[in-house]
Design a protein around this motif. Structure first.
Motif, PDB file in Angstrom:
ATOM      1  N   ASN A 180    -153.789  96.225   0.027  1.00 31.50           N
ATOM      2  CA  ASN A 180    -154.221  95.694   1.316  1.00 31.50           C
ATOM      3  C   ASN A 180    -155.705  95.979   1.499  1.00 31.50           C
ATOM      4  OD1 ASN A 180    -154.483  98.400   2.662  1.00 31.50           O
ATOM      5  ND2 ASN A 180    -152.288  98.454   2.246  1.00 31.50           N
ATOM      6  N   ASP A 181    -156.246  95.644   2.650  1.00 28.50           N
ATOM      7  CA  ASP A 181    -157.682  95.832   2.892  1.00 28.50           C
ATOM      8  C   ASP A 181    -158.092  97.296   2.871  1.00 28.50           C
ATOM      9  OD1 ASP A 181    -158.024  93.128   3.115  1.00 28.50           O
ATOM     10  OD2 ASP A 181    -158.002  93.107   5.301  1.00 28.50           O
ATOM     11  N   GLU A 182    -157.203  98.178   3.305  1.00 27.57           N
ATOM     12  CA  GLU A 182    -157.534  99.601   3.388  1.00 27.57           C
ATOM     13  C   GLU A 182    -157.382 100.312   2.050  1.00 27.57           C
ATOM     14  OE1 GLU A 182    -156.452 103.505   6.106  1.00 27.57           O
ATOM     15  OE2 GLU A 182    -155.387 101.635   6.464  1.00 27.57           O
ATOM     16  N   VAL A 183    -156.324  99.978   1.309  1.00 23.27           N
ATOM     17  CA  VAL A 183    -156.040 100.599   0.009  1.00 23.27           C
ATOM     18  C   VAL A 183    -155.771  99.483  -0.992  1.00 23.27           C
ATOM     19  CG1 VAL A 183    -154.461 102.088  -1.269  1.00 23.27           C
ATOM     20  CG2 VAL A 183    -155.116 102.698   1.065  1.00 23.27           C
ATOM     21  N   ASP A 184    -156.643  99.381  -1.986  1.00 19.27           N
ATOM     22  CA  ASP A 184    -156.476  98.284  -2.945  1.00 19.27           C
ATOM     23  C   ASP A 184    -155.826  98.705  -4.263  1.00 19.27           C
ATOM     24  OD1 ASP A 184    -158.642  99.734  -3.931  1.00 19.27           O
ATOM     25  OD2 ASP A 184    -159.883  97.964  -4.314  1.00 19.27           O
ATOM     26  N   ARG A 185    -155.752 100.024  -4.509  1.00 23.07           N
ATOM     27  CA  ARG A 185    -155.125 100.511  -5.741  1.00 23.07           C
ATOM     28  C   ARG A 185    -154.412 101.825  -5.468  1.00 23.07           C
ATOM     29  NH1 ARG A 185    -159.829 100.971  -9.882  1.00 23.07           N
ATOM     30  NH2 ARG A 185    -161.126 100.900  -8.031  1.00 23.07           N
ATOM     31  N   LEU A 186    -153.373 102.058  -6.236  1.00 21.37           N
ATOM     32  CA  LEU A 186    -152.605 103.288  -6.166  1.00 21.37           C
ATOM     33  C   LEU A 186    -152.390 103.760  -7.591  1.00 21.37           C
ATOM     34  CD1 LEU A 186    -149.507 104.052  -4.065  1.00 21.37           C
ATOM     35  CD2 LEU A 186    -149.291 104.112  -6.535  1.00 21.37           C
ATOM     36  N   ALA A 187    -152.443 105.064  -7.811  1.00 23.86           N
ATOM     37  CA  ALA A 187    -152.212 105.603  -9.150  1.00 23.86           C
ATOM     38  C   ALA A 187    -151.280 106.801  -9.065  1.00 23.86           C
ATOM     39  CB  ALA A 187    -153.538 106.017  -9.785  1.00 23.86           C
ATOM     40  N   TRP A 188    -150.263 106.804  -9.921  1.00 21.18           N
ATOM     41  CA  TRP A 188    -149.403 107.964 -10.110  1.00 21.18           C
ATOM     42  C   TRP A 188    -149.931 108.681 -11.340  1.00 21.18           C
ATOM     43  CZ3 TRP A 188    -146.085 109.656  -6.599  1.00 21.18           C
ATOM     44  CH2 TRP A 188    -145.575 108.759  -5.659  1.00 21.18           C
ATOM     45  N   LEU A 189    -150.387 109.907 -11.151  1.00 21.27           N
ATOM     46  CA  LEU A 189    -151.079 110.629 -12.216  1.00 21.27           C
ATOM     47  C   LEU A 189    -150.499 112.018 -12.424  1.00 21.27           C
ATOM     48  CD1 LEU A 189    -154.653 109.810 -10.895  1.00 21.27           C
ATOM     49  CD2 LEU A 189    -153.544 108.729 -12.859  1.00 21.27           C
ATOM     50  N   SER A 190    -150.681 112.536 -13.627  1.00 22.08           N
ATOM     51  CA  SER A 190    -150.351 113.936 -13.862  1.00 22.08           C
ATOM     52  C   SER A 190    -151.264 114.772 -12.967  1.00 22.08           C
ATOM     53  CB  SER A 190    -150.589 114.299 -15.325  1.00 22.08           C
ATOM     54  OG  SER A 190    -151.982 114.301 -15.596  1.00 22.08           O
ATOM     55  N   PRO A 191    -150.869 115.985 -12.631  1.00 26.06           N
ATOM     56  CA  PRO A 191    -151.752 116.815 -11.801  1.00 26.06           C
ATOM     57  C   PRO A 191    -153.143 116.991 -12.412  1.00 26.06           C
ATOM     58  CG  PRO A 191    -149.562 117.763 -11.849  1.00 26.06           C
ATOM     59  CD  PRO A 191    -149.565 116.620 -12.836  1.00 26.06           C
ATOM     60  N   GLU A 192    -153.228 117.108 -13.721  1.00 29.41           N
ATOM     61  CA  GLU A 192    -154.528 117.275 -14.376  1.00 29.41           C
ATOM     62  C   GLU A 192    -155.397 116.026 -14.218  1.00 29.41           C
ATOM     63  OE1 GLU A 192    -151.493 117.678 -15.990  1.00 29.41           O
ATOM     64  OE2 GLU A 192    -151.466 119.845 -15.618  1.00 29.41           O
ATOM     65  N   SER A 193    -154.787 114.863 -14.384  1.00 30.53           N
ATOM     66  CA  SER A 193    -155.539 113.615 -14.217  1.00 30.53           C
ATOM     67  C   SER A 193    -155.926 113.398 -12.763  1.00 30.53           C
ATOM     68  CB  SER A 193    -154.717 112.420 -14.720  1.00 30.53           C
ATOM     69  OG  SER A 193    -154.518 112.523 -16.107  1.00 30.53           O
ATOM     70  N   ALA A 194    -155.037 113.762 -11.850  1.00 28.22           N
ATOM     71  CA  ALA A 194    -155.348 113.625 -10.427  1.00 28.22           C
ATOM     72  C   ALA A 194    -156.532 114.516 -10.065  1.00 28.22           C
ATOM     73  CB  ALA A 194    -154.129 113.991  -9.583  1.00 28.22           C
ATOM     74  N   ARG A 195    -156.548 115.726 -10.594  1.00 30.25           N
ATOM     75  CA  ARG A 195    -157.643 116.657 -10.322  1.00 30.25           C
ATOM     76  C   ARG A 195    -158.988 116.050 -10.699  1.00 30.25           C
ATOM     77  NH1 ARG A 195    -158.774 121.637  -9.644  1.00 30.25           N
ATOM     78  NH2 ARG A 195    -156.645 122.385  -9.675  1.00 30.25           N
ATOM     79  N   SER A 196    -159.054 115.397 -11.843  1.00 28.59           N
ATOM     80  CA  SER A 196    -160.340 114.842 -12.277  1.00 28.59           C
ATOM     81  C   SER A 196    -160.682 113.536 -11.561  1.00 28.59           C
ATOM     82  CB  SER A 196    -160.359 114.655 -13.795  1.00 28.59           C
ATOM     83  OG  SER A 196    -159.366 113.760 -14.202  1.00 28.59           O
ATOM     84  N   ARG A 197    -159.675 112.824 -11.042  1.00 30.04           N
ATOM     85  CA  ARG A 197    -159.957 111.557 -10.374  1.00 30.04           C
ATOM     86  C   ARG A 197    -160.300 111.719  -8.887  1.00 30.04           C
ATOM     87  NH1 ARG A 197    -156.727 106.050 -11.381  1.00 30.04           N
ATOM     88  NH2 ARG A 197    -157.043 106.814 -13.498  1.00 30.04           N
ATOM     89  N   LEU A 198    -159.866 112.794  -8.257  1.00 28.03           N
ATOM     90  CA  LEU A 198    -160.171 112.994  -6.839  1.00 28.03           C
ATOM     91  C   LEU A 198    -161.675 112.900  -6.602  1.00 28.03           C
ATOM     92  CD1 LEU A 198    -157.736 115.920  -6.008  1.00 28.03           C
ATOM     93  CD2 LEU A 198    -157.772 113.680  -4.861  1.00 28.03           C
ATOM     94  N   SER A 199    -162.078 112.095  -5.643  1.00 20.28           N
ATOM     95  CA  SER A 199    -163.503 111.901  -5.365  1.00 20.28           C
ATOM     96  C   SER A 199    -164.121 113.079  -4.632  1.00 20.28           C
ATOM     97  CB  SER A 199    -163.710 110.634  -4.527  1.00 20.28           C
ATOM     98  OG  SER A 199    -163.288 109.503  -5.256  1.00 20.28           O
TER      99      SER A 199
END
Length: 137
Positions: free
Chosen positions: A99-118
């Protein structure tokens, strides 16, 4: 502090599809070009937990079961102090629709999420979630 913006969100998680542990959900907001946990401002008369569950559903399309509270984030956004209350929450059912507010969603391992967090400060909630025994309880 009347300028304080109150918001709430969740570290949304699920068991990995391949059975190999767990995955954490991050959402991409095109307005800010950032990756974060689903969260948003409280509406009038709404509790922080009600807002967190509503925002998860609006931003990810998933229902969830809230677990343990996680550390509150305090920071300045757009020149105003912001306080975001977080919970761990297990995703149950639902499906993401961009949608306009959120255009992508990702299910990530905790390690990958840690590096992707802005926002580096968001790692505090991730660490607390993982330290709480994976399910936040």
């Amino acid at each position: 502090m009347s300028d304080l913006v109150l918001a709430a969100g969740c570290v949304l998680w699920r068991r990995a599809q391949d059975g190999g542990g767990l995955e954490v959900c991050l959402v991409h907001r095109p307005r800010y070009d950032d990756w974060s946990f689903p969260k948003g401002k409280l509406k009038r008369g709404e509790t922080a937990l009600e807002a967190a569950l509503r925002e998860v559903l609006e931003e990810t399309g998933h229902h969830c079961v809230p677990g343990a509270p996680l550390p509150t984030a305090l920071y300045v956004a757009n020149g105003r102090p912001k306080e975001v209350t977080y919970w761990a929450a297990e995703a149950t059912d639902g499906a993401f629709v961009p949608n306009d507010e959120v255009d992508r969603l990702a299910w990530l391992s905790p390690e990958s999420a840690r590096s992707r967090l802005s926002r580096p400060g968001d790692r505090i909630q991730l660490d607390a979630f993982l330290h709480a025994g994976r399910n936040g309880t």
